[in-house]
Design a protein around this motif. Structure first.
Motif, PDB file in Angstrom:
ATOM      1  N   THR A 126       3.439  -0.101   2.548  1.00  0.00           N
ATOM      2  CA  THR A 126       4.251   1.228   3.336  1.00  0.00           C
ATOM      3  C   THR A 126       4.397   2.187   2.346  1.00  0.00           C
ATOM      4  N   CYS A 127       4.330   3.503   2.947  1.00  0.00           N
ATOM      5  CA  CYS A 127       4.413   5.074   2.596  1.00  0.00           C
ATOM      6  C   CYS A 127       5.699   5.143   1.245  1.00  0.00           C
ATOM      7  N   PRO A 128       5.341   5.443   0.502  1.00  0.00           N
ATOM      8  CA  PRO A 128       6.708   5.744  -0.416  1.00  0.00           C
ATOM      9  C   PRO A 128       7.963   6.598  -0.515  1.00  0.00           C
ATOM     10  N   HIS A 129       7.203   7.212   0.815  1.00  0.00           N
ATOM     11  CA  HIS A 129       8.080   8.772   1.197  1.00  0.00           C
ATOM     12  C   HIS A 129       8.562   8.228   2.593  1.00  0.00           C
ATOM     13  N   CYS A 130       8.022   7.673   3.873  1.00  0.00           N
ATOM     14  CA  CYS A 130       8.768   7.796   5.267  1.00  0.00           C
ATOM     15  C   CYS A 130       8.713   6.910   5.644  1.00  0.00           C
ATOM     16  N   LYS A 131       8.500   5.756   4.901  1.00  0.00           N
ATOM     17  CA  LYS A 131       8.716   3.774   4.686  1.00  0.00           C
ATOM     18  C   LYS A 131       8.102   3.376   6.145  1.00  0.00           C
ATOM     19  N   GLU A 132       6.583   4.723   6.766  1.00  0.00           N
ATOM     20  CA  GLU A 132       6.089   3.706   7.991  1.00  0.00           C
ATOM     21  C   GLU A 132       4.855   3.385   7.302  1.00  0.00           C
ATOM     22  N   SER A 133       4.310   2.120   8.311  1.00  0.00           N
ATOM     23  CA  SER A 133       3.019   1.838   7.484  1.00  0.00           C
ATOM     24  C   SER A 133       1.474   1.970   7.729  1.00  0.00           C
ATOM     25  N   VAL A 134       1.170   2.246   6.202  1.00  0.00           N
ATOM     26  CA  VAL A 134      -0.038   3.140   6.947  1.00  0.00           C
ATOM     27  C   VAL A 134      -1.110   2.200   6.093  1.00  0.00           C
ATOM     28  N   HIS A 135      -2.653   2.863   6.133  1.00  0.00           N
ATOM     29  CA  HIS A 135      -3.850   1.444   5.113  1.00  0.00           C
ATOM     30  C   HIS A 135      -3.439   1.490   4.166  1.00  0.00           C
ATOM     31  N   LYS A 136      -4.227   0.421   3.687  1.00  0.00           N
ATOM     32  CA  LYS A 136      -4.014   0.382   1.907  1.00  0.00           C
ATOM     33  C   LYS A 136      -4.885   0.894   1.249  1.00  0.00           C
ATOM     34  N   ASP A 137      -6.254   1.953   1.453  1.00  0.00           N
ATOM     35  CA  ASP A 137      -6.581   2.813   1.344  1.00  0.00           C
ATOM     36  C   ASP A 137      -6.655   4.328   1.282  1.00  0.00           C
ATOM     37  N   ALA A 138      -5.370   4.404   2.093  1.00  0.00           N
ATOM     38  CA  ALA A 138      -5.345   5.482   2.351  1.00  0.00           C
ATOM     39  C   ALA A 138      -4.377   6.635   0.995  1.00  0.00           C
ATOM     40  N   SER A 139      -4.711   7.690   1.072  1.00  0.00           N
ATOM     41  CA  SER A 139      -4.169   8.494  -0.334  1.00  0.00           C
ATOM     42  C   SER A 139      -3.017   9.332   0.507  1.00  0.00           C
ATOM     43  N   VAL A 140      -3.735   9.208   1.762  1.00  0.00           N
ATOM     44  CA  VAL A 140      -2.081  10.131   2.096  1.00  0.00           C
ATOM     45  C   VAL A 140      -2.062  10.230   3.005  1.00  0.00           C
TER      46      VAL A 140
END
Ligand code: ZN
Length: 88
Positions: free
Chosen positions: A51-65
């Motif tokens: 979960t993105c700490p900023h927008c709480k959307e689900s993103v890939h675990k390796d994503a840095s952005v």
């Protein structure tokens, strides 16, 4: 025979849940192997998403952005600027 169909359905349901988390194939086999328990694991597994700490959307675990809000995601367990000399 009915039990086999039920087990197969568990695999399909687990795959549907897992596919939303990017691991539908693995979840399918979990469901096939473990039946209803595979579904439970698929439900509670975070998969390869975080979960993105900023927008709480689900993103890939390796994503840095974040792909949703384009903000940088810091890994909490990859902080090596400070306290990196522990345990050597
Ligand atoms: Zn975001």
């Amino acid at each position: 025979m009915g039990l086999i169909i039920l087990w197969f359905l568990c695999g399909v349901v687990a795959a549907m849940i897992g596919s939303k988390k990017g691991e539908g194939c693995g979840a399918f086999f979990l469901g096939i192997l473990l039946g209803p328990f595979g579904i439970l694991i698929a439900v509670f597994s975070r998969g390869n998403r975080k979960t993105c700490p900023h927008c709480k959307e689900s993103v890939h675990k390796d994503a840095s952005v974040c792909s949703h809000c384009q903000r940088e995601i810091k890994e909490p367990n990859k902080i090596d600027d400070e306290s990196s000399d522990v345990g050597v």
